[in-house]
Write a protein that holds these residues in place. Structure first.
Motif, PDB file in Angstrom:
ATOM      1  N   VAL A 166       1.009  -1.325  -0.026  1.00 12.32           N
ATOM      2  CA  VAL A 166      -0.081   0.186  -0.276  1.00 12.32           C
ATOM      3  C   VAL A 166       1.370   1.242  -0.039  1.00 12.32           C
ATOM      4  N   PRO A 167       1.269   1.875  -1.143  1.00 12.76           N
ATOM      5  CA  PRO A 167       1.860   3.449  -0.960  1.00 12.76           C
ATOM      6  C   PRO A 167       1.734   3.787  -0.188  1.00 12.76           C
ATOM      7  N   ALA A 168       2.335   4.368   0.289  1.00 18.40           N
ATOM      8  CA  ALA A 168       2.508   5.518   1.754  1.00 18.40           C
ATOM      9  C   ALA A 168       2.309   7.394   0.965  1.00 18.40           C
ATOM     10  N   ILE A 169       1.442   8.414   1.302  1.00 23.83           N
ATOM     11  CA  ILE A 169       0.655   9.802   1.059  1.00 23.83           C
ATOM     12  C   ILE A 169       0.755  10.295   2.212  1.00 23.83           C
ATOM     13  N   TYR A 170       1.791  11.490   1.758  1.00 18.64           N
ATOM     14  CA  TYR A 170       2.065  12.467   3.080  1.00 18.64           C
ATOM     15  C   TYR A 170       1.619  13.841   1.975  1.00 18.64           C
ATOM     16  N   ASP A 171       0.888  14.267   2.662  1.00 17.49           N
ATOM     17  CA  ASP A 171       0.326  15.358   1.577  1.00 17.49           C
ATOM     18  C   ASP A 171       0.071  16.793   2.211  1.00 17.49           C
ATOM     19  N   GLN A 172       0.973  17.921   2.319  1.00 17.89           N
ATOM     20  CA  GLN A 172       0.835  19.018   2.584  1.00 17.89           C
ATOM     21  C   GLN A 172       0.570  20.005   1.509  1.00 17.89           C
ATOM     22  N   VAL A 173      -0.113  20.029  -0.234  1.00 23.70           N
ATOM     23  CA  VAL A 173      -0.042  20.663  -0.411  1.00 23.70           C
ATOM     24  C   VAL A 173      -1.703  21.742  -0.977  1.00 23.70           C
ATOM     25  N   VAL A 174      -1.731  22.723  -0.179  1.00 21.55           N
ATOM     26  CA  VAL A 174      -2.373  23.881  -0.706  1.00 21.55           C
ATOM     27  C   VAL A 174      -2.640  23.593  -2.196  1.00 21.55           C
ATOM     28  N   GLY A 175      -4.093  23.626  -2.487  1.00 19.02           N
ATOM     29  CA  GLY A 175      -4.131  23.961  -4.031  1.00 19.02           C
ATOM     30  C   GLY A 175      -4.416  23.057  -4.942  1.00 19.02           C
ATOM     31  N   GLU A 176      -4.260  22.761  -6.313  1.00 19.97           N
ATOM     32  CA  GLU A 176      -4.337  22.206  -7.466  1.00 19.97           C
ATOM     33  C   GLU A 176      -3.328  21.961  -8.373  1.00 19.97           C
TER      34      GLU A 176
END
Length: 583
Positions: A568-578
Motif C-alpha cells: 500500500v503506497p504511503a502518501i504524505y500530503d501538505q499541498v495547498v491548491g491543485e
C-alpha cells in the motif's frame, strides 16, 4: 418492513423523549440540524458518544467538536458493500475541505480493509455525514440518519468499540442490521401469511414510512446532484480562469519575445551595415594603392631605359613585396569582420518545472539491484515529455550524490514546480530515512548516517528555495541491503515522514512493507510495479496530481494483491491548491 418498524419504533420513541428533555440543555456546538428541517443534539445519539482513541487518550465526537472552527465526520457509505467500522473525524482551518476529509476517510478504510480484514478495498467509499459549517450540518434526513447510524453501530459493536455495548444492545442492533440490509436489497421481510395478519393501521404506518424514506432518498439524490453540479461548475470556472490567466501570460511573453527579437534583428542589421562600410573602405583603399602602384610602375618603366637591369629587378621585387603586404592587410581585416550569414544563437528557454531523477543499481559493498536504473530512465523520459527540465543521474557515489544535490538546489527559483524521483536502496535509522549511494560501506548506524543522504535534507532544501510545489517519489522500500553482511543497520522499508506546506511525499510501499519489482516469473517488464503504474497515470490529461497519486495507490494495491502480496503506497500530503502533470 414490519419487523424493521417494530425494532426501530422503541428506539425512536426513546430518542424523541430524550430530545424533549435535552432541547434547552444542548450546547450550541452539539446542535444537529437535519436536511428535513428536524433538530437534535449529539447527546441523544450513541454514535456521537462512543469513546474513540485520540492522541493523548480517548474522547467522543461530542467532546472534541467544541471550539473547532471547521469539523467533518465521515463514515463508510454502504455497510453491505464494505462492512468496515471506521469513522473519520477531521477539524482544521480554511484549508480543510470536504474533499480532503473524504480522502482521509477512504485512506483509513482502504488500509484497514487490506491489512486487517484481508479484503479487496474496491467499492469502499465514504460519505460526509456531519459538516459543522454547513446548514444543515447533518447531510440527510433525521430518520435516514437514525437508521444508518444504528446500522453502523451494529458493525462497530463487533470491532474496536465492542466494550461500549451491552449484550441486549448487541442483540437488538444485530436484528436491526439484518432487516436494514434486506431493505437495501429490496427483498421481502415478512411471509405472506404474516402480511395478511397486519392491521390497517400497521399498513398505513408502513406506507407512510416507505413514502417518507423514498422522499428522503429523492431529496438526498437531488441535493447530491446539485452539489456535484455546483462543484463541477466551480471547477470549470477555476479551469477557465487558469486558462485565461495562462493565455494572458503567454501572450505577454510572446509579445515581449517578439520585441526582443526585433531589437536584436535591428542591432544585427546595423552591425552588418557598419561591417559592409568598413569592407568598402578597405576595397577603396586597395584600389587607390593599386592605382598608385601602377603609376609608380609606369614611371619606373619610363626610366628603365636609362638604368641597369639589376635596378629594375630590385624595384620589381620591392613592388611585389608591397602588394603582398597590402593583400595580407585586407585579408586580416576581412577575417576580423563577422559574416552576415552567421547563424543566430537560439533564444534562451525559460521554464518553472525542474526534476532530479536518480537510479542506483550497482552497489559495491551491499546487495545490488536490477530495476532502479530502468525505473529512473522511464520516469525521466515521462517528466521530460511533460515539460520538466530533468537532471538524470545513474549509479551515483556519495560524493556525486551530494554534489548533484547542491547543483540542483542552486537551480531552483521561488515559485518553481519540482519533482524528485529516487530508485535504489534506502533505510530508516531511528525516525530518519536515508538514501544510499552505491559506495555505501555502513559498518554501523553512525557510519551509515555519515555516508547516506538524508531524505529530509532534500525536502528542507526545496522549502528553503521557496518551491511552490514539490513532489518526492521514493521507490526505496526493498529488503534490508545489509541483511547478508551480518551488520544490523536499519530495517525493511522507510519510516513515516512529515511533509512541509506545498510538499507531497509518496513512498512505493507502507511502513514495514516490500515494494515489488516483478508480478511473478512471467513478468517481463523492466520496471518495478510502483514505477510502471506511476508513469502511466501521470500522462492522463486533466487529472490533478493528488488524484493521480491516489489512483496509483489503488492500482498498486490491487495488482500486488493478485499475487498474494500486501503493498500500500504511503502518501504524505501538505499541498495547498491543485497541480497537474498534464492539463
Amino acid at each position: 418492513m414490519k419487523h424493521l418498524l417494530k425494532l426501530l419504533i422503541p428506539f425512536l420513541v426513546s430518542l424523541f423523549m430524550s430530545a424533549a428533555q435535552a432541547q434547552t440543555e444542548c450546547p450550541s456546538s452539539q446542535i444537529l440540524r437535519f436536511e428535513d428541517g428536524s433538530k437534535g443534539c449529539m447527546s441523544e445519539y450513541k454514535f456521537f458518544n462512543l469513546q474513540r482513541s485520540f492522541q493523548g487518550g480517548k474522547a467522543s465526537i461530542s467532546e472534541t467538536v467544541a471550539g473547532k472552527d471547521r469539523f467533518f465526520v465521515a463514515w463508510v457509505k454502504n455497510p453491505k458493500i464494505c462492512p468496515a467500522d471506521q469513522v473519520s473525524v477531521d477539524w482544521g482551518g480554511v484549508f480543510l475541505t470536504q474533499g480532503k476529509a473524504l480522502n482521509q476517510c477512504e485512506d483509513t478504510v482502504t488500509k484497514r480493509v487490506v491489512t486487517v480484514l484481508n479484503k479487496n478495498p474496491a467499492g469502499c467509499e465514504c460519505e460526509i455525514v456531519y459538516n459543522s459549517h454547513a446548514s444543515p450540518n447533518i447531510l440527510m434526513s433525521k430518520s435516514a440518519f437514525e437508521s444508518r447510524s444504528r446500522a453502523w453501530l451494529a458493525v462497530a459493536q463487533n470491532g474496536q468499540y465492542h466494550f461500549d455495548f451491552t449484550e441486549e444492545e448487541k442483540k437488538a442492533n444485530t436484528l436491526f442490521l439484518a432487516e436494514y440490509l434486506k431493505q437495501l436489497d429490496g427483498g421481502q421481510t415478512t411471509s405472506p401469511a404474516t402480511q395478511q395478519a397486519n392491521t390497517a393501521a400497521d399498513k398505513k404506518l408502513q406506507d407512510e414510512l416507505t413514502k417518507k424514506l423514498q422522499l428522503d432518498k429523492e431529496q438526498k439524490d437531488l441535493a447530491e446532484k446539485a452539489r456535484l453540479e455546483k462543484e463541477k461548475s466551480l471547477a470549470e470556472d477555476k479551469r477557465l480562469a487558469q486558462e485565461i490567466a495562462q493565455k494572458g501570460q503567454l501572450d505577454k511573453e510572446a509579445a515581449n519575445k517578439a520585441r526582443l527579437e526585433k531589437e536584436k534583428s535591428l542591432a544585427e542589421e546595423k552591425r552588418l551595415a557598419q561591417e559592409l562600410a568598413k569592407v568598402q573602405a578597405l576595397e577603396k583603399e586597395k584600389a587607390d594603392l593599386i592605382t598608385k602602384l601602377q603609376q609608380e610602375k609606369d614611371a619606373r618603366e619610363k626610366a628603365a631605359a636609362s638604368k641597369p637591369t639589376n635596378d629594375e629587378a630590385r624595384i620589381l621585387a620591392l613592388r611585389k613585396e608591397l602588394e603582398k603586404e597590402i593583400r595580407a592587410s585586407i585579408q586580416s581585416e576581412s577575417a576580423a569582420a563577422p559574416s552576415g550569414s552567421k547563424a543566430k544563437q537560439a533564444p534562451p528557454v525559460f521554464a518553472n518545472r525542474k526534476a532530479l531523477v536518480i537510479g542506483n543499481d550497482s552497489y559495491q559493498k551491499v546487495t545490488p539491484l536490477v530495476n532502479a536504473r530502468e525505473d529512473a530512465k522511464v520516469v525521466a523520459e515521462s517528466l521530460t515529455s511533460l515539460g520538466y527540465k530533468v537532471s538524470l543521474k545513474l549509479d551515483v557515489t556519495e560524493k556525486q550524490f551530494k554534489s548533484e544535490l547542491r547543483t540542483f538546489k542552486a537551480q531552483i527559483q521561488p515559485g518553481d514546480e519540482v519533482a524528485i524521483f529516487y530508485a535504489g536502496h534506502g533505510v530508516q535509522i531511528a525516525s530518519t530515512n536515508y538514501l544510499l549511494p552505491i559506495d555505501i560501506g555502513g559498518q554501523n548506524e553512525e557510519e551509515t548516517k555519515d555516508e547516506g543522504i538524508s531524505l529530509q535534507r532534500l525536502l528542507d532544501d526545496m522549502t528553503e528555495k521557496s518551491a511552490k510545489f514539490t513532489l518526492a517519489m521514493i521507490d526505496a522500500c526493498r529488503d534490508n541491503p545489509f541483511k547478508g553482511s551480518g551488520r544490523s543497520v536499519g530495517g525493511r522499508g522507510l519510516a513515516p515522514t512529515t511533509a512541509a506546506t506545498g510538499q507531497m511525499i509518496v513512498f512505493s510501499a507502507g511502513t514495514g512493507q516490500q515494494a515489488l519489482d516483478k508480478l511473478g516469473p512471467n513478468d517481463k517488464s523492466k520496471n518495478g510495479l510502483f514505477t510502471r503504474v506511476f508513469v502511466k497515470e501521470m500522462q492522463k490529461a486533466g487529472v490533478s496530481v493528488d488524484r493521480v497519486v491516489r489512483n496509483v495507490r489503488t492500482e498498486v494495491v490491487a495488482l500486488a494483491k493478485s499475487v498474494g502480496h500486501d503493498q500500500v503506497p504511503a502518501i504524505y500530503d501538505q499541498v495547498v491548491g491543485e497541480f497537474y502533470f498534464k492539463q
